[in-house]
Design a protein around this motif. Structure first.
Motif, short mmCIF file in Angstrom:
data_model
loop_
_atom_site.label_atom_id
_atom_site.label_comp_id
_atom_site.label_asym_id
_atom_site.label_seq_id
_atom_site.Cartn_x
_atom_site.Cartn_y
_atom_site.Cartn_z
N ARG A 1 0.82 -1.22 0.00
CA ARG A 1 0.00 0.00 0.00
C ARG A 1 0.85 1.27 0.00
N LEU A 2 2.03 1.23 0.56
CA LEU A 2 3.01 2.32 0.57
C LEU A 2 2.61 3.52 1.43
N VAL A 3 1.40 3.55 1.97
CA VAL A 3 0.98 4.61 2.89
C VAL A 3 0.38 3.95 4.12
N ASP A 4 0.45 4.66 5.24
CA ASP A 4 0.03 4.09 6.52
C ASP A 4 -1.49 4.11 6.66
N THR A 5 -2.02 3.14 7.37
CA THR A 5 -3.45 3.09 7.68
C THR A 5 -3.72 3.93 8.93
N GLN A 6 -4.72 4.81 8.84
CA GLN A 6 -5.10 5.65 9.96
C GLN A 6 -6.20 4.97 10.75
N LYS A 7 -6.02 4.86 12.07
CA LYS A 7 -6.93 4.07 12.89
C LYS A 7 -7.63 4.89 13.97
N LYS A 8 -7.57 6.23 13.88
CA LYS A 8 -8.16 7.06 14.93
C LYS A 8 -9.27 7.96 14.40
N ASN A 9 -10.03 7.45 13.46
CA ASN A 9 -11.07 8.27 12.82
C ASN A 9 -12.39 8.19 13.58
N PHE A 10 -12.43 8.77 14.78
CA PHE A 10 -13.64 8.82 15.58
C PHE A 10 -14.38 10.13 15.26
N ALA A 11 -15.68 10.03 15.09
CA ALA A 11 -16.47 11.18 14.68
C ALA A 11 -17.70 11.35 15.58
N PRO A 12 -17.61 12.17 16.65
CA PRO A 12 -18.77 12.41 17.50
C PRO A 12 -19.73 13.42 16.86
N ARG A 13 -21.02 13.30 17.19
CA ARG A 13 -22.04 14.23 16.71
C ARG A 13 -22.94 14.62 17.87
N PHE A 14 -23.45 15.86 17.84
CA PHE A 14 -24.36 16.35 18.86
C PHE A 14 -25.33 17.34 18.22
N GLY A 15 -26.59 17.26 18.60
CA GLY A 15 -27.58 18.19 18.10
C GLY A 15 -28.72 18.35 19.07
N PHE A 16 -29.49 19.44 18.93
CA PHE A 16 -30.66 19.65 19.79
C PHE A 16 -31.72 20.42 19.03
N THR A 17 -32.96 20.28 19.49
CA THR A 17 -34.10 21.03 18.97
C THR A 17 -34.93 21.50 20.16
N TYR A 18 -35.30 22.80 20.18
CA TYR A 18 -36.05 23.34 21.31
C TYR A 18 -37.18 24.20 20.79
N LEU A 19 -38.42 23.89 21.24
CA LEU A 19 -39.61 24.67 20.89
C LEU A 19 -39.76 25.80 21.90
N VAL A 20 -39.86 27.04 21.41
CA VAL A 20 -39.94 28.22 22.26
C VAL A 20 -41.38 28.72 22.32
N GLY A 21 -41.85 29.09 23.51
CA GLY A 21 -43.18 29.67 23.66
C GLY A 21 -44.27 28.62 23.72
N LYS A 22 -45.43 29.05 24.23
CA LYS A 22 -46.55 28.14 24.40
C LYS A 22 -47.13 27.66 23.07
N LYS A 23 -47.10 28.54 22.06
CA LYS A 23 -47.67 28.17 20.76
C LYS A 23 -46.74 27.24 19.97
N GLY A 24 -45.50 27.23 20.32
CA GLY A 24 -44.56 26.35 19.62
C GLY A 24 -44.30 26.75 18.19
N ASN A 25 -44.49 28.07 17.88
CA ASN A 25 -44.26 28.51 16.49
C ASN A 25 -42.85 29.03 16.27
N THR A 26 -41.99 28.86 17.25
CA THR A 26 -40.58 29.21 17.11
C THR A 26 -39.72 28.01 17.51
N VAL A 27 -38.76 27.67 16.68
CA VAL A 27 -37.90 26.52 16.93
C VAL A 27 -36.44 26.97 16.87
N VAL A 28 -35.68 26.51 17.85
CA VAL A 28 -34.24 26.74 17.86
C VAL A 28 -33.54 25.41 17.66
N ARG A 29 -32.62 25.37 16.68
CA ARG A 29 -31.89 24.14 16.39
C ARG A 29 -30.40 24.41 16.39
N GLY A 30 -29.63 23.45 16.77
CA GLY A 30 -28.18 23.59 16.73
C GLY A 30 -27.51 22.24 16.68
#
Length: 811
Positions: free
Chosen positions: A398-427
């Motif tokens: 192969r002539l090139v080294d194999t990389q063995k540390k490819n960890f990929a974390p993910r994080f997300g959230f969704t939040y409904l604002v107000g009583k009517k729920g007509n505003t959403v915050v996502r990140g």
């Protein structure tokens, strides 16, 4: 389509260059002692026209006659570019016992068409048919009320093979040019019929080539890819948690021939050099190239590769308003190997080319014999260090080294604002890895000696005889040099960290408004460095040195590394209305800034290998402002509208059911870098900035004939007057803003039902493309040494206004 070109005037083809005298360009005879002037610049009269090459005259049909004698964009042509395609999909679903479902699908697709060459010569260009065949099998099993398992198997076959069409024009074979390998019968149209011929200097005429762009050479391309994928996904619902875990195994077989500039390149560069007349096209007419690149034809590579990936994801509904998304992915890419060990890589530590082997036994029977004949000493040894993977301590095969540390974390959230729920915050935030860049491997370890290679030849004139000629552009009287390529053996996979935060609110009238921030950071991105590039010699003031000059002379040693970075930040504003009262629309504005240390063309070496941060600049691909809008409106006339509801018969057929729509896109220009074709001791092509002279012209002064101010840049001195040292130009990368885009397409259409059931109908469409007829220019010539064409634009990116009428019958 439209092609703008810069073609030589007819008088030049006859040997009459007298028009250049008014521009203070005097032709000289490079074959005579002292390079005497050619009287009147009349090459046709000088020595009775004996210096004019008959072979050069045979190439005139590639160009034809220009539309005018202007020494700028003097020709406009409208060649036909065709696109064809067809696709179909067959799917079958079967319910099996024990809550199990079996699904099978197969897809067949073909695309192709004719692509005219850069000049638009009738019937000259290439086709690149793409063939795609894939199928999948899915077994979905319900293991309980909250548990599901899905197993999938997929197979894909993809082919991409270029075929060059000479259109009856001269070829290497018909002209009898010397030094060219002729391909086998079964691969003859994969190889371009002629080398790429490039002009530089005072007037950079459009290159002679078969492709659509001026920047790249003609590649031999034949790629057949077979991929087999096995995957399994396990899903389980437990309380407020929706959990998923999965794994994927992929096996890839690649049968590929990819060779840039496969027929080589000839460069004609008119300057004050002793081997030049002083004008590029006069050199061409005399058949005296400045330099040439020779490519040894090679067989297809046969590659194998294995990949593995696994992941876990949890969607947690913490409250009725707040949801979290948590995940972790791991990816292991085993670098491919070539079945016959026809891989070779450059080793910066030893300066050797390292070949894949079978337990230390080099595959000498696979060496490219015509290539090695030019690169072998009289005693039979190679003219460059050659080691096996075992001798160099490289990863076997192969002539090139194999990389063995490819960890990929993910994080997300969704939040409904107000009583009517007509505003959403996502990140969210996540790390994403790029799969092994197989394309980069094909452009390095599969095109190196001793299996393939690029030989460079330079011009020299001895006793009136040129070493290189148009008829025999590859020298046999001197030793050709080899330019090895390398891929960093311990490279890290490029990754992209992405994050975003958006606020979305419903504002009434079935309309949603979105305000968002998007950012990302690219790390370990690939870029190229010339390890044999000239650098100041610390022991000799004013002189330069090259690290591997003893072995490779002045040839480049382009080496791909993964130390580049990129940053992107943007604001995005969007308004979207769903269909109501016959109206729907969407519009958005993106305001962005991107910075990086590498451009989109990874083949271009960075400027200064001792100061790699000098290329940090605005990104090539990020437009500062992008605005898009689209809408569709059903006119309020007829039976279903507000007006003329009671009309019937032919009146209803005429006024009812009409719809109008449109798409508008506006974006600012791309950032561009000036250059020059002459070289100082550092082989620098980055000019100096002239203090106090702005490069960008005011908006009202920008024209296709002068898009920016060339006087803002100057060729650097050979040695800096202040230090006495060779230096690079002080101009930064991407300092000129190119043309933007402004396109609006409009349409009006109506469906006419045939019969009461509306199962049959005819649809009439009237469409305007680029309805405002706005000129959308391509990028200007950025070479300041092309004095006649610098800052001029030779093409458009979008054609002028086009009108289309269409009828469609549905049944």
């Amino acid at each position: 389509m439209t092609r703008f070109s810069f073609l030589p005037p007819d008088a030049f083809w006859k040997g009459d260059f007298s028009a250049l005298l008014s521009r203070s360009i005097q032709l000289r005879d490079p074959l005579a002692t002292g390079r005497p002037n050619i009287p009147g610049n009349r090459l046709d009269q000088y020595q009775g026209g004996a210096l004019i090459s008959k072979t050069a005259l045979k190439l005139q049909p590639f160009y034809g006659s220009p539309d005018s004698n202007a020494l700028t964009n003097n020709t406009q042509r409208f060649p036909e570019k065709t696109t064809i395609g067809d696709q179909f999909t067959i799917r079958m679903d079967q319910q099996l016992p024990r809550h199990t479902t079996l699904s099978a699908r197969t897809t067949y697709g073909n695309t192709g068409g004719f692509k005219p060459n850069l000049v638009g010569t009738p019937g000259v260009g290439y086709t690149e048919p793409l063939r795609s065949r894939n199928g999948s099998l899915a077994l979905n099993s319900t293991l309980g009320p909250r548990t599901v398992n899905e197993f999938r198997f997929g197979a894909m076959n993809f082919s991409d093979i270029a075929h060059y069409i000479d259109g009856g024009l001269p070829t290497v074979k018909s002209l009898g040019l010397q030094g060219f390998q002729l391909p086998g019968e079964n691969e003859k149209d994969w190889i371009p019929p002629m080398p790429r011929i490039v002009f530089s200097g005072n007037d950079a005429f459009t290159p002679i080539k078969y492709g659509e762009t001026s920047d790249y050479g003609e590649a031999a391309l034949s790629m057949i890819n077979n991929v087999f994928t096995y995957s399994d996904t396990f899903s389980h619902q437990r309380g407020a948690h929706s959990m998923r875990a999965g794994a994927e195994f992929r096996r890839t077989l690649l049968n590929v021939l990819q060779q840039t500039n496969a027929r080589g390149q000839l460069t004609f560069q008119g300057d004050t050099n002793a081997a030049s007349s002083g004008y590029s096209f006069a050199d061409f007419l005399m058949g005296i190239p400045r330099s040439s690149q020779q490519v040894a034809l090679k067989p297809k590579g046969l590659l194998k590769q294995l990949d593995f990936a696994g992941y876990y994801q949890d969607d947690w509904k913490a409250t009725s308003r707040l949801t979290f998304n948590l995940g972790l992915r791991y990816e292991l890419f085993l670098n491919p190997y070539e079945i016959r060990n026809r891989f070779s890589n450059f080793d910066p530590k030893t300066g050797a080319i390292v070949v894949a082997s079978n337990g230390g036994q080099a595959p000498t029977s696979e060496y490219n014999k015509p290539l090695m004949a030019s690169l072998t000493n009289p005693d039979g040894t190679p003219r460059f260090p050659l080691l096996t993977d075992q001798q160099a301590g490289f990863t076997p095969r192969r002539l090139v080294d194999t990389q063995k540390k490819n960890f990929a974390p993910r994080f997300g959230f969704t939040y409904l604002v107000g009583k009517k729920g007509n505003t959403v915050v996502r990140g969210g935030y996540g790390i994403f890895y790029t799969r092994y860049p197989r394309q980069y491997l094909l452009q390095t370890m599969l095109v190196n000696p001793p299996f393939a290679g690029l030989l460079t030849h330079s011009q020299a004139i001895t006793n009136g005889v040129p070493r290189l000629t148009l008829d025999a552009p590859y020298s046999t009287s001197s030793t050709a040099s080899v330019a090895p390529l390398g891929l960093q053996r311990n490279f890290l996979l490029p990754n992209n960290q992405q994050w975003n935060l958006t606020i979305q609110r419903e504002i009434g009238w079935k309309t949603v408004f979105t305000l968002g921030y998007i950012g990302n950071k690219g790390t370990h991105l690939f870029r190229t460095i010339n390890l044999n590039g000239p650098i100041p010699d610390p022991n000799k003031p004013g002189a330069v040195m090259r690290l591997y000059q003893a072995t490779y002379g002045t040839s480049s040693v382009n080496y791909r590394i993964t130390d580049a970075t990129s940053y992107y930040n943007s604001m995005r504003v969007e308004a979207r209305k769903t269909l109501s009262s016959g109206l729907t629309f969407q519009s958005n504005w993106t305001w962005a800034k991107g910075l990086d240390t590498t451009g989109t063309n990874v083949n271009s070496a960075i400027l200064d290998m001792e100061n790699r941060g000098r290329d940090r600049a605005n990104s090539d691909y990020v437009r500062r402002h992008v605005i898009t809008a689209n809408t569709q409106y059903r006119l309020p006339f007829g039976r279903n509208g507000r007006f003329l509801k009671s009309t019937g018969g032919w009146q209803q057929a005429v006024v009812g059911g009409w719809q109008v729509g449109g798409i508008w896109r506006y974006q600012t220009g791309q950032y561009l870098t000036p250059s020059f074709s002459q070289s100082n001791a550092l082989s620098n092509n980055r000019p100096d900035r002239v203090l106090g002279v702005p490069a960008d012209l005011p908006r009202g002064e920008r024209t296709p004939q002068r898009w920016f101010n060339p006087a803002a840049f100057a060729i650097p001195p050979t040695l800096d007057p202040a230090t006495g040292e060779a230096r690079f130009g002080n101009c930064g990368r991407n300092v000129v803003l190119g043309p933007g885009l402004n396109v609006m397409d409009l349409a009006m259409y109506k469906m006419f039902p045939l019969g009461k059931s509306e199962r049959r109908s005819i649809t009439f469409r009237f469409e305007l493309f680029n309805a405002l007829n706005h000129p959308n220019w391509g990028n200007p010539d950025m070479a300041i040494t092309n004095t006649a064409t610098v800052a001029t634009i030779t093409r458009v990116t979008v054609p002028a206004r086009q009108t289309q009428f269409a009828l469609r019958f549905d049944f």
